[in-house]
Design a protein around this motif. Structure first.
Motif, PDB file in Angstrom:
ATOM      1  N   ARG A  14       4.115  15.216 -43.881  1.00 36.98           N
ATOM      2  CA  ARG A  14       4.091  15.155 -42.416  1.00 36.98           C
ATOM      3  C   ARG A  14       4.160  13.695 -41.991  1.00 36.98           C
ATOM      4  NH1 ARG A  14       4.655  19.854 -42.771  1.00 36.98           N
ATOM      5  NH2 ARG A  14       3.399  21.540 -42.005  1.00 36.98           N
ATOM      6  N   TYR A  16       3.196  11.831 -38.487  1.00 35.35           N
ATOM      7  CA  TYR A  16       2.692  11.877 -37.122  1.00 35.35           C
ATOM      8  C   TYR A  16       2.936  10.493 -36.522  1.00 35.35           C
ATOM      9  CZ  TYR A  16       0.317  16.045 -38.891  1.00 35.35           C
ATOM     10  OH  TYR A  16       0.032  17.259 -39.461  1.00 35.35           O
ATOM     11  N   TYR A  55      -4.586  19.012 -40.615  1.00 36.36           N
ATOM     12  CA  TYR A  55      -3.667  19.193 -41.740  1.00 36.36           C
ATOM     13  C   TYR A  55      -4.310  20.062 -42.825  1.00 36.36           C
ATOM     14  CZ  TYR A  55      -0.837  17.874 -45.824  1.00 36.36           C
ATOM     15  OH  TYR A  55      -0.047  17.897 -46.945  1.00 36.36           O
TER      16      TYR A  55
END
Length: 102
Positions: A14, A16, A55
């Motif tokens: 991921r 962000y 997460y």
């Protein structure tokens, strides 16, 4: 890296961007990691540690059983995640450790 997340399940990567958190495939393995899959996490601003909690919860929701190990460098981040992450239960085992420097 600021922390490592290891699991018995595949972990998603991921990015962000707004929170300046990068969760990417781990390329360094060391003796503290006891589970086969892991990611390295870089956090530019520790005020966004809530994203790490989200997460972990996202991964736990995907599977009926998980083992997750989090290894953290910074003591303040360690204490914060210990308080904010859910406790282990029968279906989801979670351990949080501070990085042991060789």
């Amino acid at each position: 890296m600021d922390l490592f997340i290891a699991s018995n399940r595949q972990l998603p990567i991921r990015y962000y961007v707004n929170e300046a958190i990068w969760i990417r495939r781990g390329c360094l393995s060391f003796h503290q990691l006891t589970l086969p899959f892991f990611v390295e996490v870089e956090i530019k601003n520790p005020h966004h540690l809530l994203k790490i909690t989200e997460y972990v919860q996202e991964v736990q929701k995907q599977y009926s059983y998980t083992e997750i190990q989090i290894i953290i460098k910074d003591k303040n981040n360690f204490m914060h995640l210990q308080k904010s992450l859910p406790d282990s239960n029968i279906n989801h085992i979670l351990t949080i450790e501070q990085l042991i420097r060789p």
